[in-house]
Design a protein around this motif. Structure first.
Motif, PDB file in Angstrom:
ATOM      1  N   ASP A  41       0.626  -1.149  -0.108  1.00  0.00           N
ATOM      2  CA  ASP A  41      -0.175  -0.065   0.078  1.00  0.00           C
ATOM      3  C   ASP A  41       0.752   1.282   0.036  1.00  0.00           C
ATOM      4  N   ALA A  42       2.009   1.028   0.588  1.00  0.00           N
ATOM      5  CA  ALA A  42       2.988   2.450   0.804  1.00  0.00           C
ATOM      6  C   ALA A  42       3.389   2.743  -0.753  1.00  0.00           C
ATOM      7  N   LEU A  43       3.369   1.956  -1.711  1.00  0.00           N
ATOM      8  CA  LEU A  43       3.691   2.231  -3.107  1.00  0.00           C
ATOM      9  C   LEU A  43       2.591   2.376  -3.956  1.00  0.00           C
ATOM     10  N   SER A  44       1.550   1.988  -3.495  1.00  0.00           N
ATOM     11  CA  SER A  44       0.313   2.030  -4.525  1.00  0.00           C
ATOM     12  C   SER A  44      -0.907   2.811  -3.963  1.00  0.00           C
ATOM     13  N   GLY A  45      -0.981   3.688  -2.927  1.00  0.00           N
ATOM     14  CA  GLY A  45      -1.813   4.366  -2.490  1.00  0.00           C
ATOM     15  C   GLY A  45      -2.113   5.711  -2.999  1.00  0.00           C
ATOM     16  N   GLY A  46      -1.037   6.063  -3.751  1.00  0.00           N
ATOM     17  CA  GLY A  46      -1.369   7.550  -4.558  1.00  0.00           C
ATOM     18  C   GLY A  46      -0.556   8.418  -3.490  1.00  0.00           C
ATOM     19  N   THR A  47      -0.342   8.380  -2.467  1.00  0.00           N
ATOM     20  CA  THR A  47       0.308   9.280  -1.499  1.00  0.00           C
ATOM     21  C   THR A  47       1.812   8.823  -1.236  1.00  0.00           C
ATOM     22  N   PRO A  48       2.693   9.743  -0.909  1.00  0.00           N
ATOM     23  CA  PRO A  48       4.126   9.290  -0.454  1.00  0.00           C
ATOM     24  C   PRO A  48       3.771   8.383   0.769  1.00  0.00           C
ATOM     25  N   PRO A  49       4.727   7.442   0.961  1.00  0.00           N
ATOM     26  CA  PRO A  49       4.836   6.550   2.098  1.00  0.00           C
ATOM     27  C   PRO A  49       5.070   7.404   3.337  1.00  0.00           C
ATOM     28  N   LYS A  50       4.647   6.869   4.590  1.00  0.00           N
ATOM     29  CA  LYS A  50       5.027   7.254   5.795  1.00  0.00           C
ATOM     30  C   LYS A  50       6.349   6.606   6.069  1.00  0.00           C
ATOM     31  N   LEU A  51       7.564   7.418   6.246  1.00  0.00           N
ATOM     32  CA  LEU A  51       8.792   6.975   6.548  1.00  0.00           C
ATOM     33  C   LEU A  51       9.467   7.545   7.564  1.00  0.00           C
ATOM     34  N   ARG A  52      10.217   6.772   8.311  1.00  0.00           N
ATOM     35  CA  ARG A  52      11.169   7.270   9.531  1.00  0.00           C
ATOM     36  C   ARG A  52      12.352   6.204   9.467  1.00  0.00           C
ATOM     37  N   ALA A  53      13.334   6.666   9.037  1.00  0.00           N
ATOM     38  CA  ALA A  53      14.479   5.892   8.820  1.00  0.00           C
ATOM     39  C   ALA A  53      15.561   6.045   9.732  1.00  0.00           C
ATOM     40  N   THR A  54      15.290   6.765  10.921  1.00  0.00           N
ATOM     41  CA  THR A  54      16.467   7.084  11.847  1.00  0.00           C
ATOM     42  C   THR A  54      16.631   5.970  12.666  1.00  0.00           C
ATOM     43  N   ASP A  55      15.981   4.920  12.649  1.00  0.00           N
ATOM     44  CA  ASP A  55      16.344   3.873  13.303  1.00  0.00           C
ATOM     45  C   ASP A  55      16.522   2.554  12.364  1.00  0.00           C
ATOM     46  N   GLU A  56      17.253   1.290  12.673  1.00  0.00           N
ATOM     47  CA  GLU A  56      17.542   0.415  11.725  1.00  0.00           C
ATOM     48  C   GLU A  56      16.452  -0.193  11.020  1.00  0.00           C
ATOM     49  N   ARG A  57      15.079  -0.378  11.804  1.00  0.00           N
ATOM     50  CA  ARG A  57      13.953  -0.976  11.337  1.00  0.00           C
ATOM     51  C   ARG A  57      13.310  -0.080  10.144  1.00  0.00           C
ATOM     52  N   GLY A  58      13.355   1.519  10.468  1.00  0.00           N
ATOM     53  CA  GLY A  58      12.792   2.321   9.586  1.00  0.00           C
ATOM     54  C   GLY A  58      13.583   2.266   8.384  1.00  0.00           C
ATOM     55  N   TRP A  59      14.760   2.044   8.276  1.00  0.00           N
ATOM     56  CA  TRP A  59      15.849   2.240   7.224  1.00  0.00           C
ATOM     57  C   TRP A  59      15.629   1.078   6.197  1.00  0.00           C
ATOM     58  N   PHE A  60      15.151  -0.025   6.925  1.00  0.00           N
ATOM     59  CA  PHE A  60      15.164  -1.413   6.171  1.00  0.00           C
ATOM     60  C   PHE A  60      13.672  -1.214   5.572  1.00  0.00           C
ATOM     61  N   ARG A  61      12.770  -0.679   6.033  1.00  0.00           N
ATOM     62  CA  ARG A  61      11.347  -0.407   5.686  1.00  0.00           C
ATOM     63  C   ARG A  61      11.725   0.473   4.060  1.00  0.00           C
ATOM     64  N   PHE A  62      12.420   1.439   4.453  1.00  0.00           N
ATOM     65  CA  PHE A  62      12.714   2.387   3.167  1.00  0.00           C
ATOM     66  C   PHE A  62      13.381   1.782   2.176  1.00  0.00           C
TER      67      PHE A  62
END
Length: 349
Positions: A41-62
């Protein structure tokens, strides 16, 4: 509202744009459907995904979202389309010169190998430049989370294609992983071959990572570099050496480096005399392209049109554009500023 000039018409250079991240969301949806790639959904929802990459898990998701998008680029036609559309978007935003950053190893498995992948990319850049009138070059980037030997292979390849449009060598991915000095030999190869050293630093890690880029990799430009604002002596050094920081306000906030646009230290760097080139980074994931970065600086940091024009000049001076191209763009920046501001326009999106 005070009448201001349209930043989309301000001539500028774009020095921090990643290859897959330059893709139009509509193109991603079309290619994913063609190849049967399931998009979250983060790539197909039509709006920018909610991201926070300042921790390892967040960067992995990005990184996972980026990798999924990259998996939709499978043929030379896909590559040509991405580059052409990126050029069209840049022209629409007033860009006159684009240095797009790519790690060709990411595309090599589907394009016949490392050398064919880079040649396809360079052919696409040449074609798009010819069709759109946008000056375009390529910065080959190694991946910080891979072995330094891989970086040396890429550096040799980049030097080999310096006469085909490769102008620089970078180092991307999570700057908190691996030491800059681990890649010093790769960057030495690139510099000896006449390429600009332009590693990432000073975004997810503090000012020390910027200093490492200068000391270990002899950076002529630094991708991001905003965390240098935390060290006045480092700011003075960047200013004295004329090292351009490729500042990407939208992505700094989207990744959680700063909580809000007002916190990005653009004014601090500017007043310290540090050259800057505003960049869009990954519009696919962050939702805004080049002109929008200038709007952010205008709205949240109070930059006047004269100061925005100076930022545009700094982007041009920090580029690898030929001298005559630079001179022409700089003259057109002066012309933009010389014209009286018209009625307010809709902000860049």
């Amino acid at each position: 509202m005070e009448s201001v000039r349209d930043v989309r018409k301000l001539p500028k250079a774009h020095l921090h744009l990643h290859f897959t991240g330059s893709m139009r969301p509509s193109t991603l949806l079309e290619l994913a459907d063609r190849y049967g790639v399931h998009l979250p959904d983060a790539l197909s929802g039509g709006t920018p995904p909610k991201l926070r990459a300042t921790d390892e898990r967040g960067w992995f998701r990005f990184q996972r979202l980026y990798d999924i998008a990259r998996s939709c680029l499978r043929t030379p036609d896909d590559i040509r389309r991405l580059v052409r559309e990126a050029a069209e978007e840049d022209v629409r935003d007033g860009s006159r010169w684009l240095e797009i950053q790519v790690d060709p190893t990411s595309y090599a498995p589907r394009l016949g190998g490392l050398i064919p992948a880079l040649e396809i990319i360079l052919d696409a850049v040449e074609e798009a430049s010819r069709e759109t009138g946008l000056g375009m070059r390529v910065l080959v980037a190694a991946n910080r989370v891979k072995h330094p030997l891989d970086a040396r292979t890429l550096a040799r390849l980049a030097v080999r294609y310096a006469d085909r449009g490769v102008v620089g060598f970078g180092l991307s991915n999570d700057e908190r992983r691996g030491l800059a000095r681990d890649f010093d030999r790769a960057f030495a190869i690139a510099r000896r071959g006449g390429l600009l050293s332009a590693p990432h630093g000073g975004e997810l890690s503090g000012p020390g990572s910027v200093a490492d880029c200068l000391d270990d990799l002899r950076a002529g430009r630094v991708g991001h570099g905003v965390r240098a604002a935390e060290d006045p002596r480092l700011l003075a050094r960047l200013a004295e050496q004329g090292v351009t920081c490729e500042v990407c306000p939208a992505s700094n906030v989207a990744l959680g480096v700063y909580d809000k646009h007002d916190d990005v230290p653009v004014r601090t760097l500017f007043e310290a005399g540090v050259p800057m080139a505003l960049g869009a980074d990954d519009p696919l994931l962050f939702g805004s392209r080049l002109a929008a970065q200038y709007e952010i600086v205008r709205r949240h940091h109070g930059f006047t049109d004269a100061e925005l024009a100076e930022l545009a000049r700094q982007s041009v001076r920090g580029s690898r554009a030929p001298a005559d191209v630079r001179a022409a763009i700089l003259a057109d920046i002066d012309a933009w500023l010389a014209e009286p501001p018209g009625a307010s326009e809709e902000p860049a999106a």
